[in-house]
Design an enzyme around this catalytic site. Structure first.
Site, PDB file in Angstrom:
ATOM      1  N   HIS A 181      46.151 -13.963  38.812  1.00 40.49           N
ATOM      2  CA  HIS A 181      45.419 -14.001  37.530  1.00 40.49           C
ATOM      3  C   HIS A 181      45.807 -15.197  36.669  1.00 40.49           C
ATOM      4  O   HIS A 181      45.130 -15.493  35.688  1.00 40.49           O
ATOM      5  CB  HIS A 181      45.668 -12.694  36.762  1.00 40.49           C
ATOM      6  CG  HIS A 181      45.029 -11.511  37.417  1.00 40.49           C
ATOM      7  ND1 HIS A 181      43.871 -10.926  36.954  1.00 40.49           N
ATOM      8  CD2 HIS A 181      45.374 -10.816  38.528  1.00 40.49           C
ATOM      9  CE1 HIS A 181      43.538  -9.920  37.738  1.00 40.49           C
ATOM     10  NE2 HIS A 181      44.439  -9.831  38.699  1.00 40.49           N
ATOM     11  N   ASP A 195      45.606 -21.090  30.464  1.00 38.94           N
ATOM     12  CA  ASP A 195      45.284 -19.672  30.637  1.00 38.94           C
ATOM     13  C   ASP A 195      44.547 -19.491  31.966  1.00 38.94           C
ATOM     14  O   ASP A 195      43.641 -20.283  32.259  1.00 38.94           O
ATOM     15  CB  ASP A 195      44.367 -19.216  29.483  1.00 38.94           C
ATOM     16  CG  ASP A 195      44.605 -17.769  29.081  1.00 38.94           C
ATOM     17  OD1 ASP A 195      45.073 -16.992  29.927  1.00 38.94           O
ATOM     18  OD2 ASP A 195      44.320 -17.423  27.919  1.00 38.94           O
TER      19      ASP A 195
HETATM   20  O1  LIG Z   1      51.416  -6.837  31.590  1.00 37.99           O
HETATM   21  P1  LIG Z   1      51.836  -7.769  30.480  1.00 37.99           P
HETATM   22  O2  LIG Z   1      53.128  -8.465  30.792  1.00 37.99           O
HETATM   23  O3  LIG Z   1      51.827  -7.095  29.132  1.00 37.99           O
HETATM   24  O4  LIG Z   1      50.716  -8.914  30.371  1.00 37.99           O
HETATM   25  C1  LIG Z   1      49.318  -8.647  30.317  1.00 37.99           C
HETATM   26  C2  LIG Z   1      48.595  -9.373  31.440  1.00 37.99           C
HETATM   27  O5  LIG Z   1      48.676 -10.769  31.173  1.00 37.99           O
HETATM   28  C3  LIG Z   1      48.215 -11.661  32.202  1.00 37.99           C
HETATM   29  O6  LIG Z   1      46.785 -11.673  32.226  1.00 37.99           O
HETATM   30  C4  LIG Z   1      46.064 -12.566  33.065  1.00 37.99           C
HETATM   31  O7  LIG Z   1      44.936 -11.898  33.579  1.00 37.99           O
HETATM   32  C5  LIG Z   1      43.703 -11.997  32.865  1.00 37.99           C
HETATM   33  C6  LIG Z   1      42.627 -11.295  33.705  1.00 37.99           C
HETATM   34  O8  LIG Z   1      42.487 -11.907  34.948  1.00 37.99           O
HETATM   35  C7  LIG Z   1      43.350 -13.449  32.611  1.00 37.99           C
HETATM   36  O9  LIG Z   1      42.103 -13.544  31.904  1.00 37.99           O
HETATM   37  C8  LIG Z   1      44.462 -14.106  31.824  1.00 37.99           C
HETATM   38  O10 LIG Z   1      44.166 -15.505  31.677  1.00 37.99           O
HETATM   39  C9  LIG Z   1      45.799 -13.943  32.507  1.00 37.99           C
HETATM   40  O11 LIG Z   1      46.807 -14.367  31.593  1.00 37.99           O
HETATM   41  C10 LIG Z   1      48.859 -11.313  33.515  1.00 37.99           C
HETATM   42  O12 LIG Z   1      48.426 -12.198  34.525  1.00 37.99           O
HETATM   43  C11 LIG Z   1      48.662  -9.871  33.879  1.00 37.99           C
HETATM   44  O13 LIG Z   1      49.347  -9.552  35.086  1.00 37.99           O
HETATM   45  C12 LIG Z   1      49.230  -9.008  32.768  1.00 37.99           C
HETATM   46  O14 LIG Z   1      48.999  -7.645  33.034  1.00 37.99           O
HETATM   47  O1  LIG Z   2      44.316  -5.752  20.508  1.00 31.66           O
HETATM   48  C1  LIG Z   2      43.889  -6.033  21.624  1.00 31.66           C
HETATM   49  C2  LIG Z   2      44.048  -7.324  22.169  1.00 31.66           C
HETATM   50  C3  LIG Z   2      43.495  -7.585  23.419  1.00 31.66           C
HETATM   51  N1  LIG Z   2      42.844  -6.603  24.098  1.00 31.66           N
HETATM   52  C4  LIG Z   2      42.208  -6.904  25.390  1.00 31.66           C
HETATM   53  O2  LIG Z   2      43.121  -7.545  26.264  1.00 31.66           O
HETATM   54  C5  LIG Z   2      42.423  -8.432  27.119  1.00 31.66           C
HETATM   55  C6  LIG Z   2      43.119  -9.777  27.099  1.00 31.66           C
HETATM   56  O3  LIG Z   2      42.719 -10.475  28.220  1.00 31.66           O
HETATM   57  P1  LIG Z   2      42.816 -12.046  28.331  1.00 31.66           P
HETATM   58  O4  LIG Z   2      42.297 -12.405  29.665  1.00 31.66           O
HETATM   59  O5  LIG Z   2      42.121 -12.707  27.184  1.00 31.66           O
HETATM   60  O6  LIG Z   2      44.363 -12.407  28.204  1.00 31.66           O
HETATM   61  P2  LIG Z   2      45.715 -11.780  28.833  1.00 31.66           P
HETATM   62  O7  LIG Z   2      46.329 -10.962  27.754  1.00 31.66           O
HETATM   63  O8  LIG Z   2      45.341 -10.985  30.035  1.00 31.66           O
HETATM   64  O9  LIG Z   2      46.557 -12.986  29.137  1.00 31.66           O
HETATM   65  C7  LIG Z   2      40.988  -8.505  26.623  1.00 31.66           C
HETATM   66  O10 LIG Z   2      40.164  -7.705  27.434  1.00 31.66           O
HETATM   67  C8  LIG Z   2      41.083  -7.917  25.221  1.00 31.66           C
HETATM   68  O11 LIG Z   2      39.930  -7.255  24.774  1.00 31.66           O
HETATM   69  C9  LIG Z   2      42.701  -5.336  23.562  1.00 31.66           C
HETATM   70  O12 LIG Z   2      42.096  -4.464  24.175  1.00 31.66           O
HETATM   71  N2  LIG Z   2      43.240  -5.089  22.327  1.00 31.66           N
END
Ligand SMILES: O=P(O)(O)OC[C@H]1O[C@H](O[C@H]2O[C@H](CO)[C@@H](O)[C@H](O)[C@H]2O)[C@H](O)[C@@H](O)[C@@H]1O
Ligand SMILES: O=c1ccn([C@@H]2O[C@H](COP(=O)(O)OP(=O)(O)O)[C@@H](O)[C@H]2O)c(=O)[nH]1
Length: 474
Positions: free
Chosen positions: A158, A366
């Protein structure tokens, strides 16, 4: 239809999908994938235990079986807070200045991956497809192979994949990448990350890459391909029509009192470029004093990975910057930055997005960024807001009609804010229509179907999908 065994660090049960909190994009996307497939979602419960027991907690909720294990404190420190989020996350986001190379982290990472392999093994049946997610679990496939698993296995990353010159700074980088080549399919968010990966396997490992985009390794062919993730468009739009979304919209609109509104929604993460974003807004207010008092930035930033020092640091930096900018530009009836350290359910976010004239999505790096796509999906097509999007988000590869910016350039982003505020309705509508078509058509269902189809082995030599899994199974 083959069963799907999804393995990811976190398991977020479907009933929690609409709950308040800092749900990352991965959880959002997988809830949607698992709703469609019979299958099991395996991962860490998020709970800490004194001693690792390997006990599997099985639950069945809305057609999805979840199986979770607890991890002990040392595991969480070395694997999640350590190798995953102090080593790989910064490195994969091009931040070698923040990357820590501690041998105990690597050991903890391998130990937890081995624990995952041992625990998920009894759940896997011969015809299952195994779909592993993200940088937490890169070597899991190779550990399952060593335990005799011959199923088709795929990995989807991701995050970005770093350029070879950065990756080689990681001790044992060859071993990590070689372990990934035990999967049958390796998916990336964009062509750019895919090309970086192919560069590494070709230049560092000397592996042949065939014309159809597969890597040859030890007599096997591994398909590496870009599968850009999307949002669950239908579900999101349904949520956006809900009473909660409407109420959130009205509450925010009323509080803005006719001013222009910009919105940012990001986990509190240094990769999201929040400091640069705030500075850009500060520059805009300085350069356009006539606009001061007329534009508000609402930044929703739920805390994330708070045990990691660099995340504590970014939180402190942002508090300081917010205070500084608000101090310089506020007056008795106006505060320019509303900085909110909590999460909201997506139905509320949908209302907030719709109320905003500008979506400000400016990560420094990102993997994808689903917030950018949700902002587009939430707009009124007859009077849409403008998306300002970092050229370094994976989403910029698809959302080319956004105002694309270099988030490192305070001037560039400040100018984009001015341009967005001045943009005529006809241009806003034209840009939004193009963005919406991409967000609607390249949604999470297509992402899942494309990946599972590739995993199933139904990909033709040109890298395009043949019959879809669903059709096959029918
Ligand atoms: O599980 P956390 O440590 O709290 O972090 C939340 C997720 O963050 C990352 O998200 C990525 O996936 C998104 C969907 O594909 C993408 O849009 C975003 O750019 C990425 O940063 C992480 O890769 C996930 O594993 C985490 O669960
Ligand atoms: O207060 C919040 C902030 C974020 N999100 C969700 O978390 C996801 C964030 O995904 P993104 O790919 O932008 O970034 P990531 O946190 O996975 O790096 C999106 O679906 C947001 O709608 C949410 O449900 N509540």
């Amino acid at each position: 239809m083959s069963r799907l065994i999804v393995v990811s660090n976190r398991v977020s049960v479907p009933k929690a999908a609409g709950a308040a909190g800092a749900q990352g994009g991965l959880a959002v996307a997988l809830n949607s994938a698992l709703r469609e497939h019979r299958g099991i979602w395996f991962g860490w419960s998020g709970q800490e235990t004194e001693e690792f027991t390997g006990h599997l907690n099985m639950q069945r909720i809305s057609d999805v079986t979840t199986a979770t294990i607890d991890l002990e404190t040392q595991d969480i420190d070395e694997y999640y807070n350590g190798y995953a989020n102090r080593t790989l996350w910064p490195l994969f986001h091009y931040r070698i200045d923040l990357t820590e190379y501690d041998r105990s982290f690597g050991e903890g990472y391998e130990r937890v991956n081995a624990r995952f392999a041992t625990s998920v093994l009894p759940l896997i049946e011969p015809d299952d497809l195994v779909w592993v997610h993200d940088y937490h679990l890169l070597p899991l496939g190779s550990m399952l192979r060593r335990k005799g698993i011959r199923n088709r296995m795929g990995l989807f990353l991701h995050t970005p994949w770093p350029p070879t010159r950065l990756l080689v700074s990681l001790p044992f980088h060859e071993r990590l990448v070689a372990s990934m080549l035990e999967y049958d399919v390796i998916g990336f968010q964009t062509q750019e990350w895919l090309e970086s990966f192919m560069h590494y396997v070709s230049k560092e490992m000397g592996l042949p890459i065939t014309d159809d985009g597969t890597v040859e390794y030890q007599g096997r062919k591994i398909l590496a391909k870009a599968f850009p993730i999307g949002v669950d468009y239908d579900e999101f739009v349904e949520g956006a029509r809900s009473a909660e979304a409407q109420e959130a919209y009205e509450r925010l609109k009323a509080s803005i009192r006719g001013r222009k509104l910009m919105i940012g929604v990001d986990r509190l993460d240094y990769s999201k470029g929040l400091g640069e974003r705030f500075e850009s807004f500060g520059r805009f207010l300085t350069d356009h004093p006539d606009q001061a008092g007329n534009v508000v930035l609402l930044q929703i930033a739920p805390p994330s990975r708070g045990d990691v020092a660099s995340y504590q640091q970014i939180r402190e930096d942002l508090e300081r910057k917010t205070g500084h900018i608000n101090g310089a530009h506020a007056d008795v009836a106006f505060v320019p930055i509303r900085y909110v350290n909590r999460g909201y359910p997506r139905s509320h976010l949908a209302g907030f997005y719709r109320a905003a004239d500008i979506g400000l999505v400016t990560p420094l790096r990102d993997g994808m960024n689903l917030v950018a796509k949700e902002y587009v999906a939430a707009q009124d097509p007859e009077d849409p807001g403008v998306l300002i999007l970092s050229q370094f988000a994976g989403a910029a590869q698809q959302l080319t009609e956004a105002l694309l910016v270099n988030p490192h350039s305070i001037e560039h982003v400040s100018e984009a804010i001015k341009r967005a505020l001045d943009m005529p309705l006809s241009e806003r509508k034209q840009r939004h229509a193009a963005l919406l078509a991409s967000v609607r058509d390249e949604d999470v269902l297509r992402w899942r179907e494309d990946f599972v189809t590739a995993l199933f082995g139904q990909i033709d030599g040109n890298g395009t999908n043949g019959d879809k899994v669903h059709d096959k199974a029918a």
